[in-house]
Design a protein around this motif. Structure first.
Motif, PDB file in Angstrom:
ATOM      1  N   PRO A 189      38.978 -47.474 -61.559  1.00  0.00           N
ATOM      2  CA  PRO A 189      38.013 -48.584 -61.582  1.00  0.00           C
ATOM      3  C   PRO A 189      38.709 -49.890 -61.237  1.00  0.00           C
ATOM      4  CG  PRO A 189      38.655 -48.004 -63.800  1.00  0.00           C
ATOM      5  CD  PRO A 189      39.312 -46.995 -62.893  1.00  0.00           C
ATOM      6  N   ASN A 190      37.941 -50.857 -60.747  1.00  0.00           N
ATOM      7  CA  ASN A 190      38.532 -52.164 -60.438  1.00  0.00           C
ATOM      8  C   ASN A 190      38.312 -53.123 -61.601  1.00  0.00           C
ATOM      9  OD1 ASN A 190      35.904 -53.293 -60.230  1.00  0.00           O
ATOM     10  ND2 ASN A 190      35.778 -52.697 -58.070  1.00  0.00           N
ATOM     11  N   GLU A 191      38.982 -54.246 -61.520  1.00  0.00           N
ATOM     12  CA  GLU A 191      38.936 -55.210 -62.619  1.00  0.00           C
ATOM     13  C   GLU A 191      37.569 -55.866 -62.765  1.00  0.00           C
ATOM     14  OE1 GLU A 191      41.188 -55.624 -64.911  1.00  0.00           O
ATOM     15  OE2 GLU A 191      42.390 -54.077 -63.934  1.00  0.00           O
ATOM     16  N   LYS A 192      36.799 -55.923 -61.669  1.00  0.00           N
ATOM     17  CA  LYS A 192      35.456 -56.500 -61.780  1.00  0.00           C
ATOM     18  C   LYS A 192      34.585 -55.699 -62.740  1.00  0.00           C
ATOM     19  CE  LYS A 192      35.194 -58.591 -57.166  1.00  0.00           C
ATOM     20  NZ  LYS A 192      34.445 -58.600 -55.880  1.00  0.00           N
ATOM     21  N   GLN A 193      34.733 -54.370 -62.734  1.00  0.00           N
ATOM     22  CA  GLN A 193      33.925 -53.539 -63.614  1.00  0.00           C
ATOM     23  C   GLN A 193      34.292 -53.751 -65.085  1.00  0.00           C
ATOM     24  OE1 GLN A 193      34.830 -49.941 -61.192  1.00  0.00           O
ATOM     25  NE2 GLN A 193      32.629 -49.519 -61.368  1.00  0.00           N
ATOM     26  N   PHE A 194      35.587 -53.874 -65.375  1.00  0.00           N
ATOM     27  CA  PHE A 194      35.986 -54.110 -66.761  1.00  0.00           C
ATOM     28  C   PHE A 194      35.604 -55.521 -67.212  1.00  0.00           C
ATOM     29  CE2 PHE A 194      38.750 -50.443 -66.010  1.00  0.00           C
ATOM     30  CZ  PHE A 194      38.538 -49.725 -67.175  1.00  0.00           C
ATOM     31  N   SER A 195      35.674 -56.489 -66.301  1.00  0.00           N
ATOM     32  CA  SER A 195      35.226 -57.834 -66.637  1.00  0.00           C
ATOM     33  C   SER A 195      33.727 -57.849 -66.919  1.00  0.00           C
ATOM     34  CB  SER A 195      35.562 -58.803 -65.504  1.00  0.00           C
ATOM     35  OG  SER A 195      35.070 -60.091 -65.781  1.00  0.00           O
ATOM     36  N   ALA A 196      32.949 -57.088 -66.120  1.00  0.00           N
ATOM     37  CA  ALA A 196      31.510 -57.001 -66.356  1.00  0.00           C
ATOM     38  C   ALA A 196      31.215 -56.350 -67.707  1.00  0.00           C
ATOM     39  CB  ALA A 196      30.851 -56.223 -65.231  1.00  0.00           C
ATOM     40  N   LEU A 197      32.019 -55.322 -68.097  1.00  0.00           N
ATOM     41  CA  LEU A 197      31.843 -54.691 -69.395  1.00  0.00           C
ATOM     42  C   LEU A 197      32.061 -55.689 -70.530  1.00  0.00           C
ATOM     43  CD1 LEU A 197      31.528 -52.185 -71.220  1.00  0.00           C
ATOM     44  CD2 LEU A 197      34.005 -51.808 -70.944  1.00  0.00           C
ATOM     45  N   GLU A 198      33.108 -56.468 -70.446  1.00  0.00           N
ATOM     46  CA  GLU A 198      33.400 -57.448 -71.496  1.00  0.00           C
ATOM     47  C   GLU A 198      32.294 -58.492 -71.607  1.00  0.00           C
ATOM     48  OE1 GLU A 198      37.170 -58.971 -70.406  1.00  0.00           O
ATOM     49  OE2 GLU A 198      38.285 -57.179 -71.074  1.00  0.00           O
ATOM     50  N   HIS A 199      31.796 -58.979 -70.477  1.00  0.00           N
ATOM     51  CA  HIS A 199      30.724 -59.984 -70.515  1.00  0.00           C
ATOM     52  C   HIS A 199      29.434 -59.388 -71.070  1.00  0.00           C
ATOM     53  CE1 HIS A 199      33.443 -62.329 -68.005  1.00  0.00           C
ATOM     54  NE2 HIS A 199      32.642 -63.369 -68.178  1.00  0.00           N
ATOM     55  N   LEU A 200      29.133 -58.146 -70.717  1.00  0.00           N
ATOM     56  CA  LEU A 200      27.909 -57.522 -71.213  1.00  0.00           C
ATOM     57  C   LEU A 200      27.980 -57.315 -72.722  1.00  0.00           C
ATOM     58  CD1 LEU A 200      25.181 -56.192 -70.603  1.00  0.00           C
ATOM     59  CD2 LEU A 200      26.411 -54.031 -70.219  1.00  0.00           C
ATOM     60  N   LEU A 201      29.114 -56.851 -73.231  1.00  0.00           N
ATOM     61  CA  LEU A 201      29.268 -56.652 -74.668  1.00  0.00           C
ATOM     62  C   LEU A 201      29.191 -57.976 -75.426  1.00  0.00           C
ATOM     63  CD1 LEU A 201      32.110 -53.960 -74.701  1.00  0.00           C
ATOM     64  CD2 LEU A 201      29.633 -53.611 -74.984  1.00  0.00           C
TER      65      LEU A 201
END
Length: 383
Positions: A300-312
């Motif tokens: 996975p790329n960092e954009k996906q993990f950043s999106a996860l953190e913002h969503l949580l």
């Protein structure tokens, strides 16, 4: 009446420059000088008694004849008068006919002024140097005024052009947060993570999950698509993939709707599945978040993990998630390769990750009465 006539003092010679100036400004004097034999000023000057400190001073010019029939300028005389009346100095001469009087002393003084640059005609007038300075100052002021005029005109033209361009360009809609946003806009969770709702990715309108999802939610389940799916990297491909996933879930798996609550695209956008209010296909009281792609083979790329953190973070702020929610991987609740080793390695290091479902630990959700296997919407296999 007493008369005291001193001896003639030594006459001061007239400078050559004064004589030349006298010749230029007094043509009649020049003609008279040539025709009557008046000596050159350098040879015979006009003098003044150096010892005369007070009293009346009389100056005049007269002509007398001598043996050589030449004219001599008169010398200066000092006359002391006391207790006298009806005094006449010099002969009283009456002339009949036209008389021409030449003032040689005045001409000499005028010539001296011309030679020294102090001519009567120039008295009170600005000098050439002053006129040049004034002219330069005037040109400088004109130049400054012209420059300011050009700057003001350019500035006004710039603002006029920009105002016309801003008026003609379409105005972008404001991006708002949360669910109360105007139809047609995309809410943004920050850092460029847009929320792409069901209507924007083309979800089937009549499709809907069976169970409502109550807040706050205590568990977050992380999954992936799998089936050798390549991560989508832009909205065009991700929306196509979302429609494909929904069609497969409904038509092939027999599910009432797409499986997860939210999907994280490789473009960093968050695609709405069942959302915050409908339970996912795995277990009630959980929020399922899917990484779009097969992360057994891909990272996975960092954009996906950043999106996860913002969503949580958004879920906690809006009270969708419990303050002490727990994160678990799909393979902790069911025998599966989801969410893939690359994602499992990352989420297992997150502070909210729970060890439930791993060897030696209790079943995830057992304290809530959840089943050991989270697959509530999937058809049960016949024994």
């Amino acid at each position: 009446m007493e008369s005291n006539t001193p001896q003639q003092a030594g006459a001061t010679p007239v400078p050559e420059s004064v004589t030349n100036a006298l010749m230029r400004i007094q043509p009649p004097y020049n003609s008279f000088h040539q025709h009557n034999g008046i000596p050159h000023m350098g040879a015979n000057g006009y003098g003044q008694d150096a010892n005369a400190s007070s009293g009346a001073r009389a100056r005049g010019a007269s002509m007398s004849s001598n043996t050589n029939n030449t004219l001599q300028p008169a010398t200066t005389s000092v006359i002391n008068l006391s207790n006298s009346s009806d005094v006449v100095i010099g002969p009283m001469t009456q002339y009949q006919g036209s008389v021409t009087i030449y003032q040689y002393m005045d001409a000499t003084v005028e010539a001296s002024r011309i030679a020294s640059g102090r001519n009567n005609q120039n008295r009170g007038l600005p000098s050439t140097e002053q006129s040049t300075v004034l002219r330069q100052e005037r040109y400088f002021l004109y130049g400054v005024l012209i420059l300011f005029t050009i700057i003001a005109f350019s500035t006004a033209l710039y603002f006029i052009i920009n105002s016309k361009e801003s008026d003609s360009s379409p105005r972008q809609p404001d991006i708002l947060f949360g669910n109360n946003y105007v139809s047609g806009t995309l809410p943004n969770l920050g850092n460029g993570h847009l929320i792409i709702d069901r209507r924007n990715w083309g979800a089937q309108e009549a499709v809907r999950g069976r169970y409502p999802l109550k807040s706050p939610i205590p568990y977050v389940l992380i999954t992936h698509i799998g089936v050798q799916s390549s991560p989508c990297m832009d909205m065009h491909r991700c929306t196509i993939l979302m429609r494909t996933i929904q069609d497969a879930a409904v038509a092939e798996m027999g599910l009432p709707d797409i499986s997860n609550n939210f999907y994280l695209g490789g473009d960093g956008f968050i695609y709405v599945g069942r959302g915050w209010e409908i339970a996912n296909a795995y277990a009630n009281q959980t929020l399922a978040i899917n990484f779009m792609g097969d992360f057994v083979r891909h990272q996975p790329n960092e954009k996906q993990f950043s999106a996860l953190e913002h969503l949580l973070a958004h879920g906690v702020v809006e009270n969708y998630l419990a303050k002490d929610y727990k994160i678990v991987a799909h393979n902790q609740t069911k025998k599966t390769r989801s969410p893939g080793p690359y994602i499992y390695e990352r989420i297992s290091k997150m502070p909210r990750w729970s060890t439930c479902g791993t060897p030696g630990y209790r079943v995830c959700g057992s304290e809530l009465g959840l089943p050991p296997v989270w697959d509530q919407d999937f058809p049960k296999k016949q024994k």
